[in-house]
Design an enzyme around this catalytic site. Structure first.
Site, PDB file in Angstrom:
ATOM      1  N   CYS A 151       0.627  -1.288   0.506  1.00  0.00           N
ATOM      2  CA  CYS A 151       0.130  -0.003  -0.205  1.00  0.00           C
ATOM      3  C   CYS A 151       0.886   1.228   0.008  1.00  0.00           C
ATOM      4  CB  CYS A 151      -0.680   0.322   1.108  1.00  0.00           C
ATOM      5  SG  CYS A 151      -2.521  -1.015   1.597  1.00  0.00           S
TER       6      CYS A 151
ATOM      7  N   HIS B 129      -3.493   7.227   2.320  1.00  0.00           N
ATOM      8  CA  HIS B 129      -3.593   6.605   1.662  1.00  0.00           C
ATOM      9  C   HIS B 129      -5.140   5.467   2.461  1.00  0.00           C
ATOM     10  CE1 HIS B 129      -3.521   2.174   1.285  1.00  0.00           C
ATOM     11  NE2 HIS B 129      -3.741   1.754   1.886  1.00  0.00           N
TER      12      HIS B 129
ATOM     13  N   ASN C 177     -10.369   0.036  -0.559  1.00  0.00           N
ATOM     14  CA  ASN C 177      -9.036   0.099   0.081  1.00  0.00           C
ATOM     15  C   ASN C 177      -8.496  -0.481  -1.776  1.00  0.00           C
ATOM     16  OD1 ASN C 177      -5.871  -0.627   0.164  1.00  0.00           O
ATOM     17  ND2 ASN C 177      -5.741  -0.988   2.420  1.00  0.00           N
TER      18      ASN C 177
HETATM   19  N1  ACO Z   1     -18.951  -8.463   8.258  1.00  0.00           N
HETATM   20  C1  ACO Z   1     -19.659  -9.133   9.647  1.00  0.00           C
HETATM   21  N2  ACO Z   1     -18.498  -9.612  10.511  1.00  0.00           N
HETATM   22  C2  ACO Z   1     -17.571  -9.340  10.179  1.00  0.00           C
HETATM   23  C3  ACO Z   1     -16.136  -8.819   9.717  1.00  0.00           C
HETATM   24  C4  ACO Z   1     -17.226  -8.472   8.127  1.00  0.00           C
HETATM   25  N3  ACO Z   1     -16.802  -7.892   6.970  1.00  0.00           N
HETATM   26  N4  ACO Z   1     -15.225  -9.275   9.601  1.00  0.00           N
HETATM   27  C5  ACO Z   1     -15.122  -9.567  10.939  1.00  0.00           C
HETATM   28  N5  ACO Z   1     -16.541  -9.873  11.522  1.00  0.00           N
HETATM   29  C6  ACO Z   1     -16.119  -9.895  12.340  1.00  0.00           C
HETATM   30  C7  ACO Z   1     -15.285 -11.445  12.970  1.00  0.00           C
HETATM   31  O1  ACO Z   1     -15.757 -12.390  12.675  1.00  0.00           O
HETATM   32  C8  ACO Z   1     -15.756 -10.906  14.789  1.00  0.00           C
HETATM   33  O2  ACO Z   1     -16.686 -11.749  15.175  1.00  0.00           O
HETATM   34  P1  ACO Z   1     -16.743 -12.375  17.120  1.00  0.00           P
HETATM   35  O3  ACO Z   1     -16.425 -10.975  17.923  1.00  0.00           O
HETATM   36  O4  ACO Z   1     -18.053 -12.548  16.661  1.00  0.00           O
HETATM   37  O5  ACO Z   1     -15.340 -13.290  16.383  1.00  0.00           O
HETATM   38  C9  ACO Z   1     -16.171  -9.664  14.797  1.00  0.00           C
HETATM   39  O6  ACO Z   1     -16.426  -8.847  13.115  1.00  0.00           O
HETATM   40  C10 ACO Z   1     -14.905  -8.544  15.261  1.00  0.00           C
HETATM   41  O7  ACO Z   1     -13.731  -8.746  14.244  1.00  0.00           O
HETATM   42  P2  ACO Z   1     -12.202  -7.691  15.003  1.00  0.00           P
HETATM   43  O8  ACO Z   1     -11.390  -8.248  13.544  1.00  0.00           O
HETATM   44  O9  ACO Z   1     -12.452  -7.825  15.789  1.00  0.00           O
HETATM   45  O10 ACO Z   1     -12.778  -6.434  13.881  1.00  0.00           O
HETATM   46  P3  ACO Z   1     -12.323  -4.919  14.104  1.00  0.00           P
HETATM   47  O11 ACO Z   1     -12.792  -3.854  14.926  1.00  0.00           O
HETATM   48  O12 ACO Z   1     -10.771  -5.124  14.464  1.00  0.00           O
HETATM   49  O13 ACO Z   1     -12.243  -4.518  12.258  1.00  0.00           O
HETATM   50  C11 ACO Z   1     -10.845  -4.807  10.962  1.00  0.00           C
HETATM   51  C12 ACO Z   1     -11.781  -5.716  11.508  1.00  0.00           C
HETATM   52  C13 ACO Z   1     -12.518  -3.283   9.900  1.00  0.00           C
HETATM   53  C14 ACO Z   1      -9.980  -5.215   9.232  1.00  0.00           C
HETATM   54  C15 ACO Z   1      -9.628  -3.216  11.421  1.00  0.00           C
HETATM   55  O14 ACO Z   1      -9.371  -4.481  12.151  1.00  0.00           O
HETATM   56  C16 ACO Z   1      -8.980  -2.839   9.924  1.00  0.00           C
HETATM   57  O15 ACO Z   1      -9.459  -1.991   9.672  1.00  0.00           O
HETATM   58  N6  ACO Z   1      -7.672  -3.313  10.775  1.00  0.00           N
HETATM   59  C17 ACO Z   1      -7.018  -2.893  10.053  1.00  0.00           C
HETATM   60  C18 ACO Z   1      -6.699  -3.611   8.225  1.00  0.00           C
HETATM   61  C19 ACO Z   1      -6.504  -2.568   7.220  1.00  0.00           C
HETATM   62  O16 ACO Z   1      -6.948  -1.135   7.273  1.00  0.00           O
HETATM   63  N7  ACO Z   1      -5.917  -3.122   5.905  1.00  0.00           N
HETATM   64  C20 ACO Z   1      -5.799  -2.735   4.828  1.00  0.00           C
HETATM   65  C21 ACO Z   1      -4.010  -3.501   4.911  1.00  0.00           C
HETATM   66  S1  ACO Z   1      -2.855  -2.208   6.042  1.00  0.00           S
HETATM   67  C22 ACO Z   1      -3.425  -0.466   5.683  1.00  0.00           C
HETATM   68  O17 ACO Z   1      -3.888  -0.345   4.450  1.00  0.00           O
HETATM   69  C23 ACO Z   1      -2.406   0.500   6.246  1.00  0.00           C
END
Ligand code: ACO
Length: 324
Positions: free
Chosen positions: A114, A251, A281
């Site tokens: 990214c 980004h 993204n």
């Molecule tokens: N729809 C519904 N539920 C979902 C989904 C979805 N798409 N994805 C995950 N869940 C559920 C999980 O299974 C979990 O359920 P559980 O509690 O029953 O186990 C619950 O939602 C919470 O999951 P978490 O992973 O704890 O959710 P979080 O609040 O951390 O959000 C996310 C996840 C959006 C991926 C967040 O961590 C994030 O944005 N992280 C940054 C990652 C990123 O941006 N990466 C891109 C590349 S790097 C960069 O560009 C910076």
């Protein structure tokens, strides 16, 4: 006098097909409410069958060249940031070179996930400042939808496809932060975080392209700290303060990461360009796509101080300070 790389043209291209959160919720267990609430994403563009990264890149490049009043023949170097090249080799940049008729340019891809666009911008800037190039084409382009496991709701909802480009031209400045052009770039990597974000395939590993594997919460935590750190570094290098910033073009990974970063820098949210809602993204394409939008709608104007920042797999992270 100091040689500067001035942005003289910008371009963007998004594939026609739009996939909304509701569309995705028809084939996996997710919802618009969950995706938009956790990430700010509402929809993303998806490349058509047969539409490749180099095609997207070429369209953005053609627009940037037209706005710069140049043709391919004027370009000395093409640097394309991408994680999703058409083929393992040769570089997709050479396909763009052929398509735009940049016959005397040298062309190569940069793989910094990214952070690819800021890395590519830094390289082109260095070629220009060293006198090895006069005009440079810098592109970020991705068909990231092809690196996704569409059964994995924790990753497939986050990404999209697109391309953006800028043309840089060598100009003489006074060596102060009032000069137009790229004032500084700041690049970092830390391979120890490999396992938090990677594709589980590669030519050497298993002869596959693989799909994205990510520990989202850990990535989120690292992103906010590293991004605010590198932005402070960019400001300090130029003797500038957060109040001097006209626009932050981050980004576009997740709206919550963007807001936390702006807050840590003490920058009002209104000074941040946000496209994650419409594009999701798009990895290396997200910054030039956001730049193009903010220039086209009149927000970014000549003379404005623009800060760009990105973080991605590796980890890599980077920032650039640019006087538009
Ligand atoms: N729809 C519904 N539920 C979902 C989904 C979805 N798409 N994805 C995950 N869940 C559920 C999980 O299974 C979990 O359920 P559980 O509690 O029953 O186990 C619950 O939602 C919470 O999951 P978490 O992973 O704890 O959710 P979080 O609040 O951390 O959000 C996310 C996840 C959006 C991926 C967040 O961590 C994030 O944005 N992280 C940054 C990652 C990123 O941006 N990466 C891109 C590349 S790097 C960069 O560009 C910076």
């Amino acid at each position: 006098m100091t040689r500067r790389s001035v942005v003289v043209g910008h371009g963007a291209y998004l594939p026609e097909k739009i996939l909304t959160n509701n569309d995705i919720s028809k084939f996996i267990d997710t919802s618009d409410e969950w995706i938009a609430g956790r990430t700010g994403i509402r929809e993303r563009h998806i490349a058509a069958e047969g539409e490749l990264t180099s095609h997207l890149a070429t369209k953005a490049a053609e627009q940037a060249l037209a706005r710069a009043g140049m043709t391919g023949a004027d370009i000395d170097v093409i640097v394309l940031g991408t994680t999703t090249p058409d083929e393992t080799f040769p570089a997709a940049a050479t396909k763009v070179q052929m398509a735009i008729g940049a016959d005397h340019a040298f062309a190569f891809d940069v793989q910094a996930a990214c952070s690819g666009f800021v890395y590519a911008l830094a390289m082109a800037d260095n070629f220009i400042r060293l006198g090895q190039a006069r005009n440079a084409l810098v592109i970020g382009a991705e068909t990231f939808s092809r690196l996704l496991d569409w059964n994995d709701r924790t990753t497939c909802v986050l990404f999209g496809d697109g391309a953006g480009a800028v043309v840089l031209r060598a100009e003489e400045g006074n060596g102060t932060s009032d000069d137009r052009g790229i004032l500084s770039t700041h690049l970092h990597s830390d391979g120890r975080q490999h396992d938090l974000l990677y594709a589980d395939g590669g030519p050497s590993l298993n002869q596959q392209a693989g799909v994205v594997r990510m520990q989202g919460q850990e990535v989120f935590r690292h992103a906010v700290t590293r991004l605010s750190g590198v932005l402070h570094e960019a400001l300090e290098a130029n003797g500038l303060a957060p109040e001097d910033v006209d626009w932050l073009v981050p980004h576009q990974a997740n709206r919550r990461i963007l807001e936390s970063t702006a807050k840590k820098l003490g920058l009002p949210i209104e000074k941040m360009v946000v496209t994650v809602d419409k594009h999701a993204n798009t990895s290396a394409a997200s910054i030039p796509l956001a730049l193009a939008q903010a220039v086209d709608d009149g927000r970014i104007k000549r003379g404005d101080l623009v800060l760009m920042e990105a973080m991605g797999a590796g980890f890599t992270w980077a920032a650039a300070a640019v006087r538009w």
